[in-house]
Design an enzyme around this catalytic site. Structure first.
Site: not given
Ligand code: ATP
Ligand code: LTN
Length: 335
Positions: A115, A197, A200
């Site tokens: 980040k 990965k 969002k």
């Molecule tokens: P950002 O992109 O804003 O950092 P994020 O998509 O990583 O957000 P979070 O709110 O940080 O989402 O994560 C929420 C949950 O979703 C956590 O348990 C995280 O491990 C899971 N998660 C996020 N992305 C993935 C993915 N690509 N595959 C599986 N689990 C995920």
């Protein structure tokens, strides 16, 4: 005798619309586990502001996330659903835990490094402190288990380290939590760059399937998903990362095993395969989208859940915080 349930804690940031990665890696498991455990599910808006947010959007996404949780099947009568900032104990315990955490440990965190690179103009203290706030979240509720995607493993490890460190200096205070990772869906990757990965907040929206994408958009994104130059639908993360990711998604959204999915598409081209993955995902999302929209039209119902959730959460959190304050020697007035 009433059975004493173990405690489960997890949270999601209201940073954007959820992706199918959040769904497969986190929320779906929240539903599966809600009968077995005493569950606390938070909306981590204090974590969200470690990256600059638009205030109106942050407010809207907070409500949207609650609606999504419920539409996915998280039952507000069984679980405590609340907004992190509604329970001040999170910030309070995080401050104390900061004094048990080393700067070097935080600098080494993969997510901090990622980040920082992505938001080089805003490497704020909160971004670095993110794992300590997360440790405070988990430890306040005496959580035994924390279901998260694999990307959060390092944060769980540091939470355990901080808990053990505190317990050793004082006396057993915190429950040392275990991470809970599912086999299927624990890591869904980006459709355009399967080495990353699905996130969002990715730059290229074509690599991400959002929970509110229409069926047409979903199918279009899957059609464009990056694969490879041969045409065999086979799971091989190293040599066929794109196809392997699509197989994981298919398996996760249909309940079929990877070998079953491979057999189903043996001899068929990538075109048929991608279409089938898109349809499987759209079929699961459609009812969730309808229910989310319905819930969002009833603001009072959602606010009541938030109010009750904050009250229940604060009750547990404040007990832990009191215990910590007592142990570290914070003065309390007599009665
Ligand atoms: P950002 O992109 O804003 O950092 P994020 O998509 O990583 O957000 P979070 O709110 O940080 O989402 O994560 C929420 C949950 O979703 C956590 O348990 C995280 O491990 C899971 N998660 C996020 N992305 C993935 C993915 N690509 N595959 C599986 N689990 C995920
Ligand atoms: N950092 C987590 C969200 C989160 C969390 C938590 C998860 C904040 N606090 C406590 C589990 C337990 C993420 O998924 N990015």
């Amino acid at each position: 005798m009433e059975e004493v349930k173990k405690t489960l804690y997890s949270a999601v940031q209201p940073t954007n619309t959820l992706t199918i990665g959040n769904y497969a890696g986190a929320i779906r498991n929240f539903v599966r586990l809600q009968d077995e455990y005493r569950c606390f599910y938070a909306i981590a808006n204090m974590h969200a502001i470690t990256v600059r947010q638009n205030p109106a959007e942050l407010r809207q996404k907070t409500l949207g996330l609650l609606a999504t949780y419920i539409a996915c099947g998280v039952d507000p009568d069984k679980c405590t659903l609340y907004v992190q900032s509604h329970v001040p104990a999170h910030a309070e315990l995080a401050w104390v835990l900061n004094t048990f955490t080393y700067v070097g440990e935080m600098e080494r965190m993969t997510q901090f490094k990622d980040k920082s690179a992505r938001h080089a103009d805003n490497i704020n203290m909160g971004l670095m402190d993110y794992p300590v706030l997360m440790a405070a979240d988990i430890l306040l509720y005496n959580a035994d288990v924390v279901p998260v995607g694999i990307d959060q493993r390092q944060h769980l490890e540091i939470t355990r380290d901080i808990a053990i460190r505190f317990n050793n200096i004082y006396s057993p205070t915190f429950v040392v939590p275990e991470g809970l990772y599912t086999k299927v869906g624990a890591k869904i990757n980006d459709l355009q760059d399967p080495s990353k990965k699905m996130s969002k907040s990715a730059e290229n929206p074509n690599g991400t399937i959002f929970m509110d994408d229409t069926k047409d958009t979903i199918i279009r994104k899957f059609k464009r998903a990056v694969t490879d130059s041969d045409s065999e639908v086979r799971y091989d993360e190293e040599n066929k990362p794109g196809v392997s990711n699509l197989l994981s998604i298919y398996s996760s959204f249909t309940g079929k095993t990877i070998p079953e999915a491979e057999a189903e598409f043996a001899g068929k081209g990538y075109g048929d395969f991608k279409l089938a993955v898109g349809e499987a995902v759209a079929d699961v999302l459609e009812p969730v989208q309808k229910e989310t929209a319905r819930l969002l039209s009833d603001r009072k119902y959602l606010d009541d859940i938030f109010r009750k959730g904050a009250e229940d959460a604060a009750h547990v959190a404040n007990k832990t915080l009191d215990k910590v304050y007592r142990k570290i020697g914070f003065y309390r007035c007599g009665n």
